[in-house]
Motif scaffolding. Structure first.
Motif, PDB file in Angstrom:
ATOM      1  N   GLY A  24      -0.126  -1.318   0.005  1.00  0.00           N
ATOM      2  CA  GLY A  24       0.547  -0.005   0.027  1.00  0.00           C
ATOM      3  C   GLY A  24       0.840   1.258   0.277  1.00  0.00           C
ATOM      4  N   LYS A  25      -0.133   2.752   0.344  1.00  0.00           N
ATOM      5  CA  LYS A  25       0.768   3.859  -0.252  1.00  0.00           C
ATOM      6  C   LYS A  25       0.055   4.087   0.541  1.00  0.00           C
ATOM      7  N   ASP A  26       1.019   5.119   1.795  1.00  0.00           N
ATOM      8  CA  ASP A  26      -0.322   6.397   2.896  1.00  0.00           C
ATOM      9  C   ASP A  26       0.033   7.863   1.691  1.00  0.00           C
ATOM     10  N   THR A  27      -1.198   7.538   2.135  1.00  0.00           N
ATOM     11  CA  THR A  27      -2.232   8.854   1.205  1.00  0.00           C
ATOM     12  C   THR A  27      -2.803  10.574   2.282  1.00  0.00           C
ATOM     13  N   MET A  28      -2.556  10.022   3.726  1.00  0.00           N
ATOM     14  CA  MET A  28      -2.943  10.859   4.569  1.00  0.00           C
ATOM     15  C   MET A  28      -1.304  11.315   5.113  1.00  0.00           C
ATOM     16  N   THR A  29      -1.813  12.094   6.417  1.00  0.00           N
ATOM     17  CA  THR A  29      -0.369  12.416   6.941  1.00  0.00           C
ATOM     18  C   THR A  29      -0.913  11.937   8.554  1.00  0.00           C
ATOM     19  N   ALA A  30       0.354  12.030   9.087  1.00  0.00           N
ATOM     20  CA  ALA A  30       0.014  10.840  10.542  1.00  0.00           C
ATOM     21  C   ALA A  30      -1.108  11.566  11.164  1.00  0.00           C
ATOM     22  N   GLU A  31      -1.201  12.981  11.677  1.00  0.00           N
ATOM     23  CA  GLU A  31      -2.604  13.824  11.881  1.00  0.00           C
ATOM     24  C   GLU A  31      -3.545  13.080  11.699  1.00  0.00           C
ATOM     25  N   GLU A  32      -3.706  13.607  10.149  1.00  0.00           N
ATOM     26  CA  GLU A  32      -5.134  13.083   8.920  1.00  0.00           C
ATOM     27  C   GLU A  32      -5.834  11.601   9.994  1.00  0.00           C
ATOM     28  N   ARG A  33      -4.966  11.131   9.618  1.00  0.00           N
ATOM     29  CA  ARG A  33      -4.915   9.587   9.666  1.00  0.00           C
ATOM     30  C   ARG A  33      -6.266   8.931  11.407  1.00  0.00           C
TER      31      ARG A  33
END
Length: 378
Positions: A2-11
């Motif tokens: 997979g690939k991250d599409t959100m920042t840690a805070e957003e997630r």
């Protein structure tokens, strides 16, 4: 892959709000394991936390970048603070304990039944300071120094968390289940006798505790800039207390505490040790999507998912045994089940139960973190 599409805070925020995310939040409390990971003693980790401790955590985070949300909260456990303003009467590595031992909180009666009068007359804060004075045999001035140092170290820890691209799950401590507040000061044996013998007197104190913990949470948010607070709970679980006393002394005051935090836009992260399986339906009475239930391996997390799916985020819960004595393949199988079952539909923060054990096997910790990439993308 997979690939991250959100920042840690957003997630993290989306997960708490029960909204869609790109992958599970990886949010373990690594505790003192990081010191073992880099080969330092626990004495060094505890007593030299700002240098050696933070460097050890930095190394762990760099090696496992899927760790995006930190549940570490080490200010209160650092040596200087722990012996002045810690969780109770303490034994520490390098002093009362061997250099590589874990810190211990002693279960002993420090405050007497007569001391409840302090809470009524002068408030919970004064009661707590009296407890620390007696438990540690130190002056009030030293206790204040301990509190000040705890705040300073926590600020440094938060800065380090953000600098390495993580997000803190909570700013700092916000309080306890009100019923639990006297357990360590009185000892569980004496306190449970109080529960049976003077329940009415305890009821009179609970409202005072609620006010104190709401005010403490507000101070935490103001000091850290994070509107999420750690709320501890353990000895009020159904594992210990009958429904009769839970309904009378535990739930009403805890529910009020949570509701008042939510009304102030403060998110309680409920770090609930011990077995709460019998009490899971009660959490449906708390505001939907406004809190996190953090479990430690004793509560049946799969049952928690069944009961609370769509109501609150669940944080957990690889039990310590899987990280210490299980084979890597056994751990991988459990992590897959945990992420794909409890994580189904979102609202899940992946972590170990309570904190990562200090004696975790390095190869198992590797499996734990790698499971995020293997199984955690939606």
């Amino acid at each position: 892959m997979g690939k991250d599409t959100m920042t840690a805070e957003e997630r993290l925020i989306a997960t708490i709000n029960l909204e869609p995310v790109d992958r599970v939040v990886c949010a373990p409390e690594t505790g003192n394991y990081a010191g073992q990971y880099v080969g330092i003693t626990n004495k060094e980790f505890v007593w030299e936390f700002e240098t050696k401790g933070l460097a050890a955590i930095e190394k762990l985070a760099n090696d496992y970048p899927m760790w995006d949300c930190s549940a570490d909260i080490n200010g209160i456990t650092s040596g200087y603070v722990a012996e002045r303003a810690g969780m109770g009467k303490m034994k520490l590595p390098g002093k009362e304990l061997p250099d590589n031992a874990s810190s211990q909180v002693l279960e002993t009666e420090v405050m007497t039944r007569d001391d409840y009068a302090i809470v009524k007359e002068k408030g919970y804060g004064e009661y707590h300071i009296n407890f620390l004075e007696r438990a540690n045999n130190i002056s009030r001035e030293e206790i204040v120094k301990g509190f000040t140092e705890a705040g300073r170290i926590r600020a440094a820890e938060l800065e380090a968390i953000r600098r390495r691209g993580q997000v803190p799950i909570y700013g700092d401590l916000g309080g306890l289940v009100p019923f639990d507040a006297f357990s360590l000061t009185r000892s569980i044996e004496k306190y449970f006798k109080d529960m049976f013998q003077i329940a009415g007197q305890l009821e009179e104190l609970m409202a005072i505790l609620v006010d104190a913990f709401v005010e403490g949470s507000e101070r935490t948010v103001a000091a850290t800039g994070v509107n999420r607070v750690f709320v501890g709970g353990s000895r009020s679980a159904g594992q210990f207390i009958s429904q009769k006393y839970f309904d009378r002394l535990v739930w009403p005051y805890f529910k009020e505490f949570v509701e008042r935090l939510v009304a102030k836009n403060i998110v309680p992260i409920l770090h609930f040790d011990c077995d709460w399986t019998k009490n899971l339906e009660y959490f449906l009475e708390l505001p939907k999507g406004k809190f996190v239930l953090e479990l430690d391996g004793a509560t049946d997390i799969f049952r928690a998912k069944e009961v609370l799916s769509g109501h609150c985020a669940i944080h957990g819960d690889v039990p310590a045994a899987y990280l210490t004595i299980a084979s890597p393949s056994e751990l991988d199988e459990y992590c897959k089940k945990l992420i794909t079952t409890v994580g189904k539909g979102g609202g899940f923060l992946y972590a170990c139960g309570c904190c990562m054990p200090i004696n975790a096997k390095h190869e198992n910790v590797k499996v734990f973190f790698e499971a995020v990439e293997k199984y955690g993308y939606y």
